[in-house]
Design an enzyme around this catalytic site. Structure first.
Site, PDB file in Angstrom:
ATOM      1  N   THR A   9      44.043  36.614  38.944  1.00  0.00           N
ATOM      2  CA  THR A   9      44.225  37.435  37.799  1.00  0.00           C
ATOM      3  C   THR A   9      43.099  38.282  37.638  1.00  0.00           C
ATOM      4  OG1 THR A   9      43.218  35.923  36.409  1.00  0.00           O
ATOM      5  CG2 THR A   9      45.495  35.820  36.479  1.00  0.00           C
ATOM      6  N   GLY A  10      41.863  38.352  38.644  1.00  0.00           N
ATOM      7  CA  GLY A  10      40.990  39.325  38.519  1.00  0.00           C
ATOM      8  C   GLY A  10      41.048  40.510  39.259  1.00  0.00           C
ATOM      9  N   MET A  11      40.068  41.299  39.377  1.00  0.00           N
ATOM     10  CA  MET A  11      40.056  42.510  40.029  1.00  0.00           C
ATOM     11  C   MET A  11      40.107  42.233  41.563  1.00  0.00           C
ATOM     12  SD  MET A  11      38.881  45.569  38.339  1.00  0.00           S
ATOM     13  CE  MET A  11      39.984  46.447  39.338  1.00  0.00           C
ATOM     14  N   ARG A  97      25.696  31.908  49.036  1.00  0.00           N
ATOM     15  CA  ARG A  97      25.391  32.621  50.330  1.00  0.00           C
ATOM     16  C   ARG A  97      23.993  32.298  50.979  1.00  0.00           C
ATOM     17  NH1 ARG A  97      26.776  38.052  46.885  1.00  0.00           N
ATOM     18  NH2 ARG A  97      29.083  37.859  47.074  1.00  0.00           N
ATOM     19  N   CYS A 126      29.278  42.934  48.245  1.00  0.00           N
ATOM     20  CA  CYS A 126      30.241  43.959  48.660  1.00  0.00           C
ATOM     21  C   CYS A 126      29.327  45.151  49.211  1.00  0.00           C
ATOM     22  CB  CYS A 126      30.905  44.561  47.454  1.00  0.00           C
ATOM     23  SG  CYS A 126      30.210  44.498  45.963  1.00  0.00           S
ATOM     24  N   SER A 156      34.230  49.093  39.496  1.00  0.00           N
ATOM     25  CA  SER A 156      35.196  48.095  39.901  1.00  0.00           C
ATOM     26  C   SER A 156      34.379  46.618  40.425  1.00  0.00           C
ATOM     27  CB  SER A 156      36.194  48.328  40.891  1.00  0.00           C
ATOM     28  OG  SER A 156      35.855  48.795  41.985  1.00  0.00           O
ATOM     29  N   GLY A 157      33.201  47.151  41.002  1.00  0.00           N
ATOM     30  CA  GLY A 157      32.179  45.959  41.485  1.00  0.00           C
ATOM     31  C   GLY A 157      32.079  44.886  40.282  1.00  0.00           C
ATOM     32  N   ARG A 227      24.727  51.840  39.341  1.00  0.00           N
ATOM     33  CA  ARG A 227      26.074  51.734  38.759  1.00  0.00           C
ATOM     34  C   ARG A 227      26.323  53.103  38.286  1.00  0.00           C
ATOM     35  NH1 ARG A 227      29.025  47.600  40.377  1.00  0.00           N
ATOM     36  NH2 ARG A 227      27.507  46.479  39.565  1.00  0.00           N
ATOM     37  N   HIS A 234      31.913  51.766  46.649  1.00  0.00           N
ATOM     38  CA  HIS A 234      30.639  51.851  46.746  1.00  0.00           C
ATOM     39  C   HIS A 234      30.040  52.853  47.604  1.00  0.00           C
ATOM     40  CE1 HIS A 234      30.696  48.630  44.062  1.00  0.00           C
ATOM     41  NE2 HIS A 234      30.308  47.608  44.700  1.00  0.00           N
ATOM     42  N   ASN A 307      34.798  48.663  47.721  1.00  0.00           N
ATOM     43  CA  ASN A 307      34.409  47.405  47.441  1.00  0.00           C
ATOM     44  C   ASN A 307      35.097  46.225  47.156  1.00  0.00           C
ATOM     45  OD1 ASN A 307      34.284  49.180  45.297  1.00  0.00           O
ATOM     46  ND2 ASN A 307      34.053  47.350  44.024  1.00  0.00           N
TER      47      ASN A 307
END
Ligand SMILES: NC(=O)c1ccc[n+]([C@@H]2O[C@H](COP(=O)([O-])OP(=O)(O)OC[C@H]3O[C@@H](n4cnc5c(N)ncnc54)[C@H](OP(=O)(O)O)[C@@H]3O)[C@@H](O)[C@H]2O)c1
Length: 329
Positions: A9-11, A97, A126, A156-157, A227, A234, A307
């Site tokens: 449900t996220g971006m 990561r 990203c 949006s990041g 930002r 980006h 991104n």
């Protein structure tokens, strides 16, 4: 393939569903997973309604692949539970990561490192992905010594809440804030949290992740992450010092030959990459390629990518495609 999308449900989740459908990823059963807040919600995929389920139900369904975009805490807690039942997790968060036991993968660069034993695979940050996509072919040829990168990052990041903050500010509505300050008509030199060394976590991701992806600690990266009130992608201003000298035409050729990279560079026609055109595209765009006239063997360039696509969803789907193609899941 039974595929779970965690954080559907996220971006990033929304773009993941779009990319999976566009690339016709071989899905036999799709599990859409989110927090308890969204359980029961209906979402479409390829014209069919799917009901969002919770994480425990998704683990019980033992998917072949689970693509996670639900924040670091969710990944830390739940990725091992999926791995235990045999699922291969491709994780978009920063949780795994830098874990030396996990691979950090940009398929065009190091997918060949993956084996069937890799049950949790990390997708890089990203801003890292677009940076290494451009640095990799140049590093192979000229050997990087030092990189200085300043980012101009899309709201949006930060996720759904940040996009809403910008929309609210533009519409003059008082609403929930994702950032400590207004973002409209502003630039915040603050992406992710501050660390003890005075850098932000985003800046340290940019400094460390490329060394792991390129499996080379002989170069160094210094980053400032900012930002800005854009939504499409980006941008990065990048200064690279190499061991060896280069020809600008050869630099353009090497970049153009790199799969997934497109050069947009012609000052005569005002051609250069911009987030409004990178939006919804999978390529990494590079332009403003020029020699740094103040120092030997040094190059300046401008890198832009969406991104949410190559910076997150597309890269994760490409990793999943590689796993399927090579029979690793
Ligand atoms: N945005 C980017 O450009 C980008 C790029 C690379 C990586 N990432 C990473 O991808 C992840 C998601 O980012 P985003 O921008 O998509 O954020 P977002 O728009 O805020 O979406 C977060 C998603 O995670 C789900 N979620 C949150 N807490 C959960 C929990 N406890 N259990 C299950 N699901 C939970 C949310 O479900 P509900 O709707 O139910 O709350 C939602 O689907 C983050 O780790 C981020 O660092 C983002």
């Amino acid at each position: 393939m039974k595929v779970a999308v965690v954080g559907a449900t996220g971006m990033v989740g929304e773009v993941l569903l779009k990319v999976l459908a566009e690339r016709n990823f071989p899905i036999t059963e799709l599990l859409l997973v989110a927090s308890e807040r969204s359980v029961g919600k209906k979402m479409p995929f390829k014209g069919k309604e799917h009901t969002v389920i919770g994480l425990a139900d998704a683990v019980a369904a033992k998917p072949n692949i689970a693509i996670f975009s639900a924040g670091g805490d969710t990944s830390l807690e739940w990725a091992p539970k999926f791995a235990e039942v045999g699922t291969t997790v491709v994780d978009n968060s920063s949780a795994w990561r830098m874990d030396p036991t996990k691979k950090l993968v940009v398929p065009e660069i190091n997918a060949h490192e993956l084996t069937a034993q890799d049950k949790i695979i990390a997708n890089p940050n990203c801003s890292t992905i677009q940076l290494v996509m451009a640095l990799y072919p140049l590093h192979k040829k000229y050997k990087m010594k030092r990189v200085i990168v300043s980012t101009y990052q899309s709201v949006s990041g930060t996720g759904v809440k940040a996009v809403k903050q910008l929309e609210n500010e533009i519409a003059g509505i008082q609403g929930e804030m994702a950032y400590p300050y207004p973002i409209g008509r502003n630039a915040l030199p603050h992406c992710d949290v501050f660390l003890e060394n005075g850098y932000t976590k985003e800046e340290m991701k940019l400094a460390r992740e490329p060394q792991k992806i390129l499996d080379d600690r002989t170069f160094s990266i210094s980053a400032t992450a900012v930002r800005i009130p854009t939504a499409g992608g980006h941008s990065e201003s990048v200064n690279v010092e190499f061991e060896n000298d280069f020809e600008l035409n050869e630099v353009r050729k090497l970049l153009n030959e790199m799969p997934g990279v497109t050069v947009q560079d012609n000052p005569d026609t005002n051609t250069y990459p911009m987030p409004i055109y990178a939006h919804d595209k999978d390529e990494v765009f590079v332009g403003r390629i020029r020699r740094d006239e103040t120092q030997r063997n040094t190059l300046n360039m401008w890198i832009v990518a969406d991104n949410l696509r190559k910076g997150a969803a597309t890269n994760a789907v490409q990793i999943s495609e590689y796993l399927v193609e090579k029979g690793l899941v």
